[in-house]
Design a protein around this motif. Structure first.
Motif, mmCIF file in Angstrom:
data_model
loop_
_atom_site.group_PDB
_atom_site.id
_atom_site.type_symbol
_atom_site.label_atom_id
_atom_site.label_comp_id
_atom_site.label_asym_id
_atom_site.label_seq_id
_atom_site.Cartn_x
_atom_site.Cartn_y
_atom_site.Cartn_z
ATOM 1 N N GLY A 152 22.500 -0.641 6.095
ATOM 2 C CA GLY A 152 23.675 -1.453 6.396
ATOM 3 C C GLY A 152 24.871 -0.612 6.795
ATOM 4 N N SER A 153 25.134 0.442 6.031
ATOM 5 C CA SER A 153 26.272 1.314 6.346
ATOM 6 C C SER A 153 26.061 2.026 7.675
ATOM 7 C CB SER A 153 26.472 2.344 5.232
ATOM 8 O OG SER A 153 26.871 1.718 4.030
ATOM 9 N N LEU A 154 24.822 2.467 7.919
ATOM 10 C CA LEU A 154 24.539 3.157 9.167
ATOM 11 C C LEU A 154 24.736 2.235 10.367
ATOM 12 C CD1 LEU A 154 23.586 5.605 10.729
ATOM 13 C CD2 LEU A 154 21.218 4.901 10.281
ATOM 14 N N ALA A 155 24.318 0.984 10.233
ATOM 15 C CA ALA A 155 24.483 0.039 11.338
ATOM 16 C C ALA A 155 25.960 -0.215 11.624
ATOM 17 C CB ALA A 155 23.764 -1.268 11.008
ATOM 18 N N ASP A 156 26.743 -0.391 10.559
ATOM 19 C CA ASP A 156 28.183 -0.649 10.747
ATOM 20 C C ASP A 156 28.878 0.562 11.348
ATOM 21 O OD1 ASP A 156 27.905 -3.178 9.708
ATOM 22 O OD2 ASP A 156 28.576 -2.616 7.680
ATOM 23 N N LEU A 157 28.555 1.736 10.841
ATOM 24 C CA LEU A 157 29.177 2.949 11.348
ATOM 25 C C LEU A 157 28.767 3.203 12.803
ATOM 26 C CD1 LEU A 157 30.754 5.577 11.166
ATOM 27 C CD2 LEU A 157 28.805 6.601 9.956
ATOM 28 N N SER A 158 27.506 3.047 13.106
ATOM 29 C CA SER A 158 27.029 3.271 14.473
ATOM 30 C C SER A 158 27.712 2.326 15.452
ATOM 31 C CB SER A 158 25.510 3.083 14.542
ATOM 32 O OG SER A 158 24.840 4.051 13.764
ATOM 33 N N ARG A 159 27.849 1.080 15.050
ATOM 34 C CA ARG A 159 28.511 0.105 15.936
ATOM 35 C C ARG A 159 29.965 0.504 16.186
ATOM 36 N NH1 ARG A 159 27.115 -3.886 13.381
ATOM 37 N NH2 ARG A 159 28.914 -4.146 12.015
ATOM 38 N N THR A 160 30.664 0.927 15.144
ATOM 39 C CA THR A 160 32.069 1.308 15.271
ATOM 40 C C THR A 160 32.232 2.535 16.160
ATOM 41 O OG1 THR A 160 32.571 0.410 13.085
ATOM 42 C CG2 THR A 160 34.140 1.979 14.000
ATOM 43 N N VAL A 161 31.395 3.545 15.921
ATOM 44 C CA VAL A 161 31.480 4.778 16.704
ATOM 45 C C VAL A 161 31.123 4.508 18.164
ATOM 46 C CG1 VAL A 161 30.418 7.049 17.034
ATOM 47 C CG2 VAL A 161 31.136 6.335 14.758
ATOM 48 N N THR A 162 30.120 3.680 18.399
ATOM 49 C CA THR A 162 29.735 3.349 19.769
ATOM 50 C C THR A 162 30.870 2.642 20.496
ATOM 51 O OG1 THR A 162 27.392 3.195 19.156
ATOM 52 C CG2 THR A 162 28.070 2.094 21.191
ATOM 53 N N GLU A 163 31.546 1.737 19.817
ATOM 54 C CA GLU A 163 32.686 1.042 20.428
ATOM 55 C C GLU A 163 33.792 2.029 20.789
ATOM 56 O OE1 GLU A 163 33.701 -1.853 17.517
ATOM 57 O OE2 GLU A 163 32.110 -3.260 18.110
ATOM 58 N N ASP A 164 33.952 3.069 19.984
ATOM 59 C CA ASP A 164 34.964 4.098 20.246
ATOM 60 C C ASP A 164 34.495 5.127 21.277
ATOM 61 O OD1 ASP A 164 36.686 2.970 18.437
ATOM 62 O OD2 ASP A 164 36.526 4.557 16.926
ATOM 63 N N ARG A 165 33.220 5.092 21.642
ATOM 64 C CA ARG A 165 32.627 6.094 22.525
ATOM 65 C C ARG A 165 32.779 7.497 21.924
ATOM 66 N NH1 ARG A 165 34.514 6.720 27.801
ATOM 67 N NH2 ARG A 165 32.418 7.395 28.369
ATOM 68 N N ALA A 166 32.718 7.548 20.590
ATOM 69 C CA ALA A 166 32.832 8.813 19.865
ATOM 70 C C ALA A 166 31.434 9.322 19.518
ATOM 71 C CB ALA A 166 33.689 8.626 18.621
ATOM 72 N N GLY A 167 31.375 10.345 18.661
ATOM 73 C CA GLY A 167 30.101 10.955 18.315
ATOM 74 C C GLY A 167 29.745 10.754 16.857
ATOM 75 N N GLY A 172 21.886 15.677 10.313
ATOM 76 C CA GLY A 172 21.603 16.751 11.258
ATOM 77 C C GLY A 172 21.070 16.303 12.603
ATOM 78 N N ARG A 173 21.008 14.986 12.839
ATOM 79 C CA ARG A 173 20.520 14.455 14.112
ATOM 80 C C ARG A 173 21.581 13.563 14.749
ATOM 81 N NH1 ARG A 173 15.016 14.981 14.901
ATOM 82 N NH2 ARG A 173 13.837 15.731 13.088
ATOM 83 N N TRP A 174 21.615 13.595 16.068
ATOM 84 C CA TRP A 174 22.575 12.755 16.784
ATOM 85 C C TRP A 174 22.169 11.288 16.695
ATOM 86 C CZ3 TRP A 174 27.198 14.131 18.152
ATOM 87 C CH2 TRP A 174 27.474 15.462 18.508
ATOM 88 N N ALA A 175 23.100 10.454 16.247
ATOM 89 C CA ALA A 175 22.942 9.002 16.349
ATOM 90 C C ALA A 175 23.702 8.478 17.559
ATOM 91 C CB ALA A 175 23.457 8.324 15.078
ATOM 92 N N ALA A 176 24.762 9.190 17.950
ATOM 93 C CA ALA A 176 25.537 8.847 19.153
ATOM 94 C C ALA A 176 26.283 10.099 19.591
ATOM 95 C CB ALA A 176 26.523 7.712 18.864
ATOM 96 N N ARG A 177 26.190 10.413 20.867
ATOM 97 C CA ARG A 177 26.926 11.560 21.395
ATOM 98 C C ARG A 177 28.278 11.090 21.928
ATOM 99 N NH1 ARG A 177 24.154 16.375 22.322
ATOM 100 N NH2 ARG A 177 21.929 16.273 21.823
ATOM 101 N N PRO A 178 29.319 11.910 21.769
ATOM 102 C CA PRO A 178 30.649 11.476 22.223
ATOM 103 C C PRO A 178 30.689 11.333 23.742
ATOM 104 C CG PRO A 178 30.674 13.804 21.617
ATOM 105 C CD PRO A 178 29.341 13.270 21.202
ATOM 106 N N GLY A 179 31.349 10.264 24.197
ATOM 107 C CA GLY A 179 31.515 10.049 25.623
ATOM 108 C C GLY A 179 32.709 10.808 26.170
ATOM 109 N N ARG A 180 32.785 10.850 27.481
ATOM 110 C CA ARG A 180 33.905 11.513 28.149
ATOM 111 C C ARG A 180 35.088 10.561 28.183
ATOM 112 N NH1 ARG A 180 33.730 15.729 31.987
ATOM 113 N NH2 ARG A 180 35.857 16.308 32.557
#
Length: 211
Positions: A152-167, A172-180
């Motif tokens: 649950g926490s991972l899903a919420d965090l991933s959604r928030t970071v993706t909306e921010d286009r952050a990383g 130790g593994r990438w769930a989302a890489r930061p956008g330009r």
């Protein structure tokens, strides 16, 4: 580490707990633009830690003189604020006169690279996001590094970071890489100059070279 993965074959410098304009990230990864850092440190110009100073210098060319009125227009700041800072910038060598009321800067007075604030947390991902958004006022983007989380926490965090286009790096593994992001040149200069100040002040750093 997250910082090395951001380099894409370029040299990256890692600065620990750098005091930026807003907040103190755990790390700042600087993906260096060639030898821009070395050329900047050779300039006999003190770091531009004042936001207006950094903005003024970012808004002028090293070749063509820019009048104070045009600088103010580019920045969207009051002309008197610009005019008050110009004498200091002339005195320190950050600006010079190309002609009456037309200013240029040294060619090597440029952002030294792209800045990524890295925030590590064992828990409280909401606080990590809050801090990352603050750091992004003066860096190109932020990256959160955390251990494995509940689904649950991972899903919420991933959604928030993706909306921010952050990383986001989990375990130790990438769930989302930061956008330009297209941060303003003035803010990029401001953040870069804080890194220059940290390096000049002997702040803990380490660098890696592309393999």
């Amino acid at each position: 580490m997250a910082a090395n993965a951001l380099a894409n074959g370029r040299r990256v410098m890692i600065v620990e707990e750098l005091a930026g304009p807003f907040g103190v990230p755990d790390f700042v990864a600087v993906v260096l633009a060639g030898d821009a850092l070395e050329r900047r440190t050779l300039l006999d110009v003190p770091p531009l830690l004042n936001e207006i100073d950094a903005g003024i210098v970012a808004s002028v060319s090293s070749l063509r003189g820019t009048p104070a009125k045009k600088i103010a227009e580019r920045l969207g700041w009051p002309l008197p604020s610009i005019e008050r800072r110009i004498p200091t910038l002339l005195r320190t060598g950050a600006l010079s006169l190309a002609a009456p009321d037309r200013y240029v800067k040294p060619a090597d007075l440029q952002p030294i690279g792209r800045l990524y604030a890295i925030e590590t947390k064992m828990s409280n991902w909401r606080r990590a996001v809050q801090q990352g958004r603050l750091y992004r006022l003066w860096t190109d983007n932020y990256v959160i590094v955390m251990p494995p989380l509940s689904n649950g926490s991972l899903a919420d965090l991933s959604r928030t970071v993706t909306e921010d286009r952050a990383g986001l790096m989990i375990g130790g593994r990438w769930a989302a890489r930061p956008g330009r992001r297209d941060a303003s040149h003035a803010r990029r200069m401001w953040g870069s100059e804080h890194v220059v100040a940290g390096v000049a002040g002997g702040h803990p750093t380490r660098s890696t070279n592309p393999r």
